[in-house]
Design a protein around this motif. Sequence first.
Motif, PDB file in Angstrom:
ATOM      1  N   ALA A 159      -1.929  -5.459  -2.209  1.00 60.19           N
ATOM      2  CA  ALA A 159      -1.751  -5.553  -3.660  1.00 60.19           C
ATOM      3  C   ALA A 159      -1.260  -4.225  -4.233  1.00 60.19           C
ATOM      4  CB  ALA A 159      -3.056  -5.978  -4.332  1.00 60.19           C
ATOM      5  N   ILE A 160      -1.737  -3.132  -3.671  1.00 58.28           N
ATOM      6  CA  ILE A 160      -1.278  -1.814  -4.121  1.00 58.28           C
ATOM      7  C   ILE A 160       0.207  -1.660  -3.809  1.00 58.28           C
ATOM      8  CG2 ILE A 160      -1.541   0.681  -3.869  1.00 58.28           C
ATOM      9  CD1 ILE A 160      -4.499   0.120  -3.076  1.00 58.28           C
ATOM     10  N   VAL A 161       0.606  -2.050  -2.606  1.00 56.80           N
ATOM     11  CA  VAL A 161       2.024  -1.981  -2.234  1.00 56.80           C
ATOM     12  C   VAL A 161       2.856  -2.814  -3.202  1.00 56.80           C
ATOM     13  CG1 VAL A 161       3.728  -2.594  -0.460  1.00 56.80           C
ATOM     14  CG2 VAL A 161       1.604  -1.436   0.193  1.00 56.80           C
ATOM     15  N   ALA A 162       2.395  -4.014  -3.513  1.00 64.05           N
ATOM     16  CA  ALA A 162       3.126  -4.873  -4.451  1.00 64.05           C
ATOM     17  C   ALA A 162       3.248  -4.197  -5.817  1.00 64.05           C
ATOM     18  CB  ALA A 162       2.436  -6.231  -4.575  1.00 64.05           C
ATOM     19  N   SER A 163       2.191  -3.545  -6.267  1.00 66.26           N
ATOM     20  CA  SER A 163       2.227  -2.834  -7.553  1.00 66.26           C
ATOM     21  C   SER A 163       3.218  -1.676  -7.522  1.00 66.26           C
ATOM     22  CB  SER A 163       0.835  -2.308  -7.917  1.00 66.26           C
ATOM     23  OG  SER A 163      -0.063  -3.367  -8.147  1.00 66.26           O
ATOM     24  N   VAL A 164       3.243  -0.953  -6.411  1.00 70.38           N
ATOM     25  CA  VAL A 164       4.190   0.163  -6.280  1.00 70.38           C
ATOM     26  C   VAL A 164       5.619  -0.369  -6.285  1.00 70.38           C
ATOM     27  CG1 VAL A 164       5.028   2.014  -4.778  1.00 70.38           C
ATOM     28  CG2 VAL A 164       2.560   1.683  -5.085  1.00 70.38           C
ATOM     29  N   LEU A 165       5.866  -1.420  -5.518  1.00 70.49           N
ATOM     30  CA  LEU A 165       7.220  -1.989  -5.466  1.00 70.49           C
ATOM     31  C   LEU A 165       7.663  -2.464  -6.847  1.00 70.49           C
ATOM     32  CD1 LEU A 165       7.007  -3.947  -2.096  1.00 70.49           C
ATOM     33  CD2 LEU A 165       8.373  -1.887  -2.566  1.00 70.49           C
ATOM     34  N   LYS A 166       6.762  -3.071  -7.581  1.00 65.86           N
ATOM     35  CA  LYS A 166       7.087  -3.527  -8.937  1.00 65.86           C
ATOM     36  C   LYS A 166       7.423  -2.330  -9.829  1.00 65.86           C
ATOM     37  CE  LYS A 166       5.287  -6.153 -12.840  1.00 65.86           C
ATOM     38  NZ  LYS A 166       4.142  -6.888 -13.389  1.00 65.86           N
ATOM     39  N   ALA A 167       6.619  -1.283  -9.754  1.00 66.72           N
ATOM     40  CA  ALA A 167       6.870  -0.086 -10.567  1.00 66.72           C
ATOM     41  C   ALA A 167       8.213   0.544 -10.210  1.00 66.72           C
ATOM     42  CB  ALA A 167       5.740   0.925 -10.378  1.00 66.72           C
ATOM     43  N   LEU A 168       8.528   0.584  -8.925  1.00 67.84           N
ATOM     44  CA  LEU A 168       9.804   1.164  -8.496  1.00 67.84           C
ATOM     45  C   LEU A 168      10.983   0.322  -8.979  1.00 67.84           C
ATOM     46  CD1 LEU A 168       8.882   2.241  -4.857  1.00 67.84           C
ATOM     47  CD2 LEU A 168       9.191   3.739  -6.848  1.00 67.84           C
ATOM     48  N   ARG A 169      10.838  -0.999  -8.920  1.00 66.28           N
ATOM     49  CA  ARG A 169      11.917  -1.885  -9.397  1.00 66.28           C
ATOM     50  C   ARG A 169      12.126  -1.715 -10.896  1.00 66.28           C
ATOM     51  NH1 ARG A 169       9.714  -5.550  -5.739  1.00 66.28           N
ATOM     52  NH2 ARG A 169       8.504  -6.583  -7.358  1.00 66.28           N
ATOM     53  N   LEU A 170      11.038  -1.628 -11.640  1.00 61.98           N
ATOM     54  CA  LEU A 170      11.152  -1.483 -13.090  1.00 61.98           C
ATOM     55  C   LEU A 170      11.802  -0.158 -13.466  1.00 61.98           C
ATOM     56  CD1 LEU A 170       7.733  -2.945 -14.290  1.00 61.98           C
ATOM     57  CD2 LEU A 170       9.998  -3.987 -14.501  1.00 61.98           C
ATOM     58  N   SER A 171      11.473   0.896 -12.735  1.00 62.17           N
ATOM     59  CA  SER A 171      12.048   2.203 -13.072  1.00 62.17           C
ATOM     60  C   SER A 171      13.511   2.293 -12.655  1.00 62.17           C
ATOM     61  CB  SER A 171      11.239   3.337 -12.446  1.00 62.17           C
ATOM     62  OG  SER A 171      11.357   3.330 -11.045  1.00 62.17           O
ATOM     63  N   ALA A 172      13.914   1.478 -11.685  1.00 62.30           N
ATOM     64  CA  ALA A 172      15.306   1.492 -11.234  1.00 62.30           C
ATOM     65  C   ALA A 172      16.192   0.637 -12.138  1.00 62.30           C
ATOM     66  CB  ALA A 172      15.402   0.993  -9.791  1.00 62.30           C
ATOM     67  N   ALA A 173      15.568  -0.245 -12.905  1.00 62.85           N
ATOM     68  CA  ALA A 173      16.338  -1.170 -13.752  1.00 62.85           C
ATOM     69  C   ALA A 173      16.920  -0.477 -14.966  1.00 62.85           C
ATOM     70  CB  ALA A 173      15.437  -2.318 -14.197  1.00 62.85           C
TER      71      ALA A 173
END
Length: 173
Positions: A159-173
Amino acid sequence: MTHPIFMVGARGCGKTTVGHQLAQALGYDFVDTDLFMQQTTNMTVADVVAQEGWHGFRQRESLALQQVTSNRCIIATGGGMVLAEANRRFMHDKGTVIYLHADAELLAQRLEENPQDNQRPTLTGRPIAEEMADVLAAREALYRGVAHHVIDASQAPEAIVASVLKALRLSAA
Protein backbone atom coordinates in the motif's frame (compact mmCIF):
# COMPACT_ATOMS: atom_id res chain seq x y z
CA MET A 1 11.01 10.46 -14.94
CA THR A 2 14.55 9.14 -14.64
CA HIS A 3 16.04 11.09 -11.75
CA PRO A 4 16.89 9.39 -8.43
CA ILE A 5 14.29 8.88 -5.74
CA PHE A 6 15.50 9.23 -2.15
CA MET A 7 13.64 7.49 0.66
CA VAL A 8 13.98 9.26 4.02
CA GLY A 9 12.56 8.58 7.45
CA ALA A 10 13.41 7.08 10.80
CA ARG A 11 14.69 3.54 11.04
CA GLY A 12 11.86 1.07 10.94
CA CYS A 13 9.69 3.16 8.62
CA GLY A 14 10.20 0.81 5.67
CA LYS A 15 12.71 2.63 3.47
CA THR A 16 14.52 -0.55 2.42
CA THR A 17 11.45 -2.78 2.09
CA VAL A 18 9.43 -0.17 0.21
CA GLY A 19 12.47 0.95 -1.77
CA HIS A 20 13.06 -2.56 -3.12
CA GLN A 21 9.42 -2.91 -4.17
CA LEU A 22 9.31 0.58 -5.66
CA ALA A 23 12.46 -0.10 -7.66
CA GLN A 24 10.87 -3.25 -9.08
CA ALA A 25 7.68 -1.39 -9.96
CA LEU A 26 9.58 1.38 -11.76
CA GLY A 27 12.35 -0.74 -13.26
CA TYR A 28 14.92 1.24 -11.26
CA ASP A 29 18.05 0.09 -9.46
CA PHE A 30 17.98 0.02 -5.67
CA VAL A 31 20.67 0.89 -3.16
CA ASP A 32 20.65 1.26 0.61
CA THR A 33 23.29 3.71 1.84
CA ASP A 34 23.90 1.76 5.06
CA LEU A 35 24.44 -1.49 3.15
CA PHE A 36 26.65 0.31 0.65
CA MET A 37 28.82 1.59 3.51
CA GLN A 38 29.00 -1.87 5.03
CA GLN A 39 30.12 -3.35 1.72
CA THR A 40 32.70 -0.65 0.98
CA THR A 41 34.18 -0.50 4.49
CA ASN A 42 33.79 -4.17 5.46
CA MET A 43 32.39 -2.88 8.75
CA THR A 44 28.93 -2.78 10.25
CA VAL A 45 27.37 0.54 11.16
CA ALA A 46 28.03 -0.35 14.80
CA ASP A 47 31.71 -0.99 14.00
CA VAL A 48 32.10 2.34 12.19
CA VAL A 49 30.48 4.17 15.10
CA ALA A 50 32.66 2.31 17.62
CA GLN A 51 35.85 3.12 15.70
CA GLU A 52 35.10 6.59 14.35
CA GLY A 53 32.24 7.90 16.48
CA TRP A 54 28.97 9.27 15.17
CA HIS A 55 30.77 12.18 13.50
CA GLY A 56 32.93 9.80 11.46
CA PHE A 57 29.90 7.72 10.59
CA ARG A 58 27.96 10.79 9.42
CA GLN A 59 30.88 11.81 7.20
CA ARG A 60 30.95 8.36 5.62
CA GLU A 61 27.17 8.48 5.24
CA SER A 62 27.35 11.77 3.32
CA LEU A 63 30.04 10.42 1.03
CA ALA A 64 28.02 7.26 0.40
CA LEU A 65 25.00 9.35 -0.58
CA GLN A 66 27.00 11.11 -3.27
CA GLN A 67 28.63 7.90 -4.48
CA VAL A 68 25.39 5.94 -4.95
CA THR A 69 23.25 8.68 -6.46
CA SER A 70 22.44 8.04 -10.10
CA ASN A 71 19.48 8.30 -12.42
CA ARG A 72 16.85 5.57 -12.35
CA CYS A 73 17.79 4.60 -8.81
CA ILE A 74 15.84 4.32 -5.56
CA ILE A 75 18.09 5.23 -2.64
CA ALA A 76 17.15 4.19 0.90
CA THR A 77 19.01 6.56 3.19
CA GLY A 78 20.01 6.12 6.79
CA GLY A 79 17.60 7.70 9.24
CA GLY A 80 20.08 10.43 10.14
CA MET A 81 20.96 11.37 6.56
CA VAL A 82 18.82 14.50 6.92
CA LEU A 83 20.89 15.84 9.81
CA ALA A 84 23.40 17.44 7.45
CA GLU A 85 22.07 20.43 5.56
CA ALA A 86 24.32 19.57 2.61
CA ASN A 87 22.66 16.13 2.36
CA ARG A 88 19.18 17.64 2.46
CA ARG A 89 20.07 20.14 -0.24
CA PHE A 90 21.77 17.45 -2.36
CA MET A 91 18.77 15.10 -2.24
CA HIS A 92 16.20 17.83 -2.79
CA ASP A 93 18.09 19.26 -5.77
CA LYS A 94 19.14 15.97 -7.41
CA GLY A 95 15.92 14.01 -7.28
CA THR A 96 12.60 13.37 -5.60
CA VAL A 97 12.55 12.88 -1.83
CA ILE A 98 9.91 10.63 -0.29
CA TYR A 99 9.43 10.82 3.49
CA LEU A 100 7.95 7.61 4.89
CA HIS A 101 6.22 8.87 8.02
CA ALA A 102 5.21 6.63 10.91
CA ASP A 103 4.68 7.43 14.57
CA ALA A 104 7.25 6.52 17.19
CA GLU A 105 5.14 3.75 18.70
CA LEU A 106 4.83 1.93 15.37
CA LEU A 107 8.53 2.38 14.61
CA ALA A 108 9.49 0.94 17.99
CA GLN A 109 7.10 -1.97 17.51
CA ARG A 110 8.60 -2.79 14.11
CA LEU A 111 12.14 -2.60 15.43
CA GLU A 112 11.30 -4.82 18.39
CA GLU A 113 9.50 -7.37 16.19
CA ASN A 114 12.29 -7.51 13.62
CA PRO A 115 15.60 -7.01 15.39
CA GLN A 116 18.33 -7.04 12.79
CA ASP A 117 21.83 -8.33 13.22
CA ASN A 118 24.24 -5.43 13.32
CA GLN A 119 21.40 -2.97 13.88
CA ARG A 120 22.58 0.54 14.47
CA PRO A 121 23.72 1.22 17.99
CA THR A 122 21.35 3.17 20.15
CA LEU A 123 21.63 6.92 19.85
CA THR A 124 20.55 7.60 23.41
CA GLY A 125 21.01 4.39 25.39
CA ARG A 126 17.32 4.50 26.28
CA PRO A 127 14.57 1.96 25.51
CA ILE A 128 13.70 1.86 21.81
CA ALA A 129 10.22 3.40 22.22
CA GLU A 130 11.65 6.40 24.06
CA GLU A 131 14.52 6.72 21.62
CA MET A 132 12.22 6.70 18.60
CA ALA A 133 10.05 9.40 20.16
CA ASP A 134 13.17 11.52 20.75
CA VAL A 135 14.50 10.89 17.24
CA LEU A 136 11.22 11.87 15.61
CA ALA A 137 10.91 14.97 17.76
CA ALA A 138 14.38 16.05 16.67
CA ARG A 139 14.09 15.10 12.99
CA GLU A 140 10.45 15.43 11.96
CA ALA A 141 10.86 18.99 10.67
CA LEU A 142 13.97 17.96 8.73
CA TYR A 143 12.21 15.00 7.10
CA ARG A 144 9.22 17.12 6.16
CA GLY A 145 11.36 20.03 5.03
CA VAL A 146 13.36 18.01 2.53
CA ALA A 147 10.49 15.86 1.26
CA HIS A 148 8.72 16.42 -2.00
CA HIS A 149 6.10 13.90 -0.81
CA VAL A 150 5.12 12.68 2.67
CA ILE A 151 3.70 9.15 2.65
CA ASP A 152 1.88 7.37 5.47
CA ALA A 153 4.16 4.46 6.33
CA SER A 154 1.76 2.83 8.77
CA GLN A 155 0.27 0.80 5.92
CA ALA A 156 1.44 -2.52 4.48
CA PRO A 157 4.47 -2.17 2.18
CA GLU A 158 2.39 -2.81 -0.95
CA ALA A 159 0.00 0.00 0.00
CA ILE A 160 2.91 2.34 0.71
CA VAL A 161 4.37 1.58 -2.72
CA ALA A 162 0.99 2.30 -4.31
CA SER A 163 0.83 5.63 -2.45
CA VAL A 164 4.33 6.57 -3.60
CA LEU A 165 3.53 5.66 -7.21
CA LYS A 166 0.36 7.75 -7.06
CA ALA A 167 2.27 10.73 -5.63
CA LEU A 168 4.94 10.41 -8.33
CA ARG A 169 2.32 10.23 -11.10
CA LEU A 170 0.51 13.29 -9.75
CA SER A 171 3.71 15.32 -9.53
CA ALA A 172 4.69 14.32 -13.07
CA ALA A 173 1.32 15.39 -14.48
